[in-house]
Enzyme design. Structure first.
Site, short mmCIF file in Angstrom:
data_model
loop_
_atom_site.label_atom_id
_atom_site.label_comp_id
_atom_site.label_asym_id
_atom_site.label_seq_id
_atom_site.Cartn_x
_atom_site.Cartn_y
_atom_site.Cartn_z
N GLU A 212 -10.06 38.86 138.85
CA GLU A 212 -8.99 39.63 139.55
C GLU A 212 -7.60 39.05 138.79
OE1 GLU A 212 -8.19 40.22 143.62
OE2 GLU A 212 -10.03 41.48 143.38
N LYS A 344 -9.50 49.77 151.62
CA LYS A 344 -10.00 49.84 150.22
C LYS A 344 -10.65 51.37 150.22
CE LYS A 344 -11.57 45.28 149.03
NZ LYS A 344 -12.79 44.37 148.95
P1 PGA Z 1 -14.37 43.13 145.42
O1 PGA Z 1 -13.81 41.77 146.12
O2 PGA Z 1 -13.77 44.13 145.00
O3 PGA Z 1 -15.35 42.34 144.40
O4 PGA Z 1 -15.54 43.60 146.48
C1 PGA Z 1 -12.45 41.96 146.69
C2 PGA Z 1 -12.42 41.56 147.89
O5 PGA Z 1 -13.54 41.10 148.56
O6 PGA Z 1 -11.35 41.75 148.85
ZN ZN Z 2 -12.20 40.46 150.81
#
Ligand code: PGA
Ligand code: ZN
Length: 422
Positions: A212, A344
């Site tokens: 990230e 998400k």
């Molecule tokens: P991921 O992690 O997109 O790899 O699932 C993001 C998070 O855990 O917030």
């Molecule tokens: Zn997370």
């Protein structure tokens, strides 16, 4: 009536170099909406499923040609002629076509790419900014005004599944105070990010970045990372605990082994109670304001204990625990297991379901944090989503790397458009 004329998808690459799906929706008035979907590495058991081809001769099994074909040959033909602004009906049609609880037949990646591209096309047809259209969808009316920008939380050090295997905690965040105007908060995050690099260089530590965009250093303990962050902040004009705070995504599901939490700062694995003690100490010593997935996705009892202990002082955020899922959110509200939800869209798979989950969170006074995934594209839909739903926070990774800054920059444009300067 503006209707869907053609839907087509292609396979593109995400920020980890893995294939993902991009879908375009063309309307009978000539408008075109486009969306691509992200992909997680630190995934909850309770997420909707993206489908991958599994062909070892293409992209090490990670290809998405099946999902692309599902859009082009199954979803697209069914949608042609539909009224594009009926987002609920569009999404419902896909849910029925799929017919499984976790979207495994057509793939949450295929379904979400269509859902988001349809919303993007609708906003264009209506000549509305996307965030205004999203606000209309969630409020059932055109919003009168926007008086609030979300506060960014910056993932400046990457551990866990996003780092080099060296730190157990997945994300180390700096969090500007919510009172700061967005553009100032962005500058604060970036300035601390650069300071961290200086400190890593001075210590002869590795300053390469993780998935990230945060640094993925070779440090001895998780506390070392927190100490570096405190030092970095002290090298800026920002006051810790007043203007700027720390945050953690422990992603604890992924450090739990045989019912115990394994963390290199402690010689032996910790029970839930011991791990809660460890986290409470971190909160006291490092001004933790946001604490995400402090316990594993199945440790409901532990979440309740932690929330009763710290929930009045800091935001306890459910990511893997809740998986943007309405049933899991309802359970967390009823059991007082946390105080905030990470949103998400690809954990649930359609825009309509995402908005429904946010409504449940709002009604329960849960804070809403709109989040990216570790595998991202340059798509900026989630920036508009955050403003449209009035989210308190956004989590878009480090203030670096193209797929992250595309979203931060989109918010700069929205902030200017809305003239929200404080
Ligand atoms: P991921 O992690 O997109 O790899 O699932 C993001 C998070 O855990 O917030
Ligand atoms: Zn997370």
């Amino acid at each position: 009536m503006v209707t869907i004329k053609r839907i087509s998808a292609i396979e593109i690459l995400d920020s980890r170099g893995n294939p993902t799906i991009e879908t375009s929706v063309e309307l009978n008035d000539g408008s075109i909406g486009i969306a691509s979907v992200p992909s997680g590495a630190s995934v909850s058991t309770y997420e909707a499923w993206e489908i991958r081809d599994g062909d070892p001769h293409r992209y090490h099994g990670m290809g998405v040609l099946k999902a692309v074909s599902n859009v082009n040959n199954i979803i697209g033909p069914k949608m042609n002629g539909m009224d594009v602004v009926r987002q609920g009906k569009v999404d419902q049609t896909m849910l029925e076509l799929d017919g499984t609880p976790n979207k495994i037949r057509l793939g949450a990646n295929a379904i979400l790419s269509v859902s988001l591209a349809v919303a993007d096309a609708s906003a264009k047809a209506l000549k509305l900014p996307l965030y205004v259209y999203i606000a209309e969808l969630i409020q059932n009316k055109l919003p009168k005004k926007f008086d609030h920008m979300p506060t960014p939380t910056f993932n400046v050090i990457n551990g866990g599944k996003h780092g080099t295997g060296n730190l157990d905690i997945q994300e180390f965040h700096v969090v500007p105070a919510t009172i700061k105007p967005y553009h100032e908060a962005l500058r604060m995050g970036e300035e601390v990010y650069q300071q961290i690099k200086e400190i890593l260089i001075a210590r002869n530590a590795n300053y390469a970045v993780g998935d990230e965009g945060g640094y993925a250093p070779n440090l001895f303990t998780n506390l070392d990372a927190l100490e570096i962050m405190m030092e970095a902040i002290r090298n800026t004009p920002y006051k810790i605990g007043l203007e700027i705070f720390l945050g953690l995504d422990v992603a604890a599901t992924h450090i739990k082994k045989e019912n115990l939490y394994v963390i290199k700062d402690r010689a032996t694995p910790l029970t839930t109670e011991e791990f809660i003690e460890f986290l409470s100490d971190l909160h006291r010593d490092y001004r933790i304001l946001l604490l995400e997935d402090p316990l594993s996705e199945n440790d409901w009892k532990g979440w309740q204990i932690l929330t009763s202990k710290l929930g009045n002082e800091i935001n306890i955020i459910g990511d893997d625990l809740l998986a943007t899922n309405p049933q899991r959110l309802q359970k967390a509200i009823a059991e007082k297991a946390c105080t905030a939800i990470l949103i998400k869209p690809n954990q649930i798979g359609t825009l309509s379901e995402t908005l429904a989950v946010i409504k449940i969170a709002n009604a329960a006074d849960f804070k809403v944090i709109v989040s990216n995934r570790s595998g991202e594209t340059n798509d900026t839909f989630i920036a508009d989503l955050a403003v449209g739903v009035g989210a308190e926070y956004i989590k878009f990774g480090a203030p670096a790397r193209g797929e992250r800054v595309a979203k931060y920059n989109r918010l700069l444009h929205i902030e200017r458009e809305l003239k929200i300067t404080s």
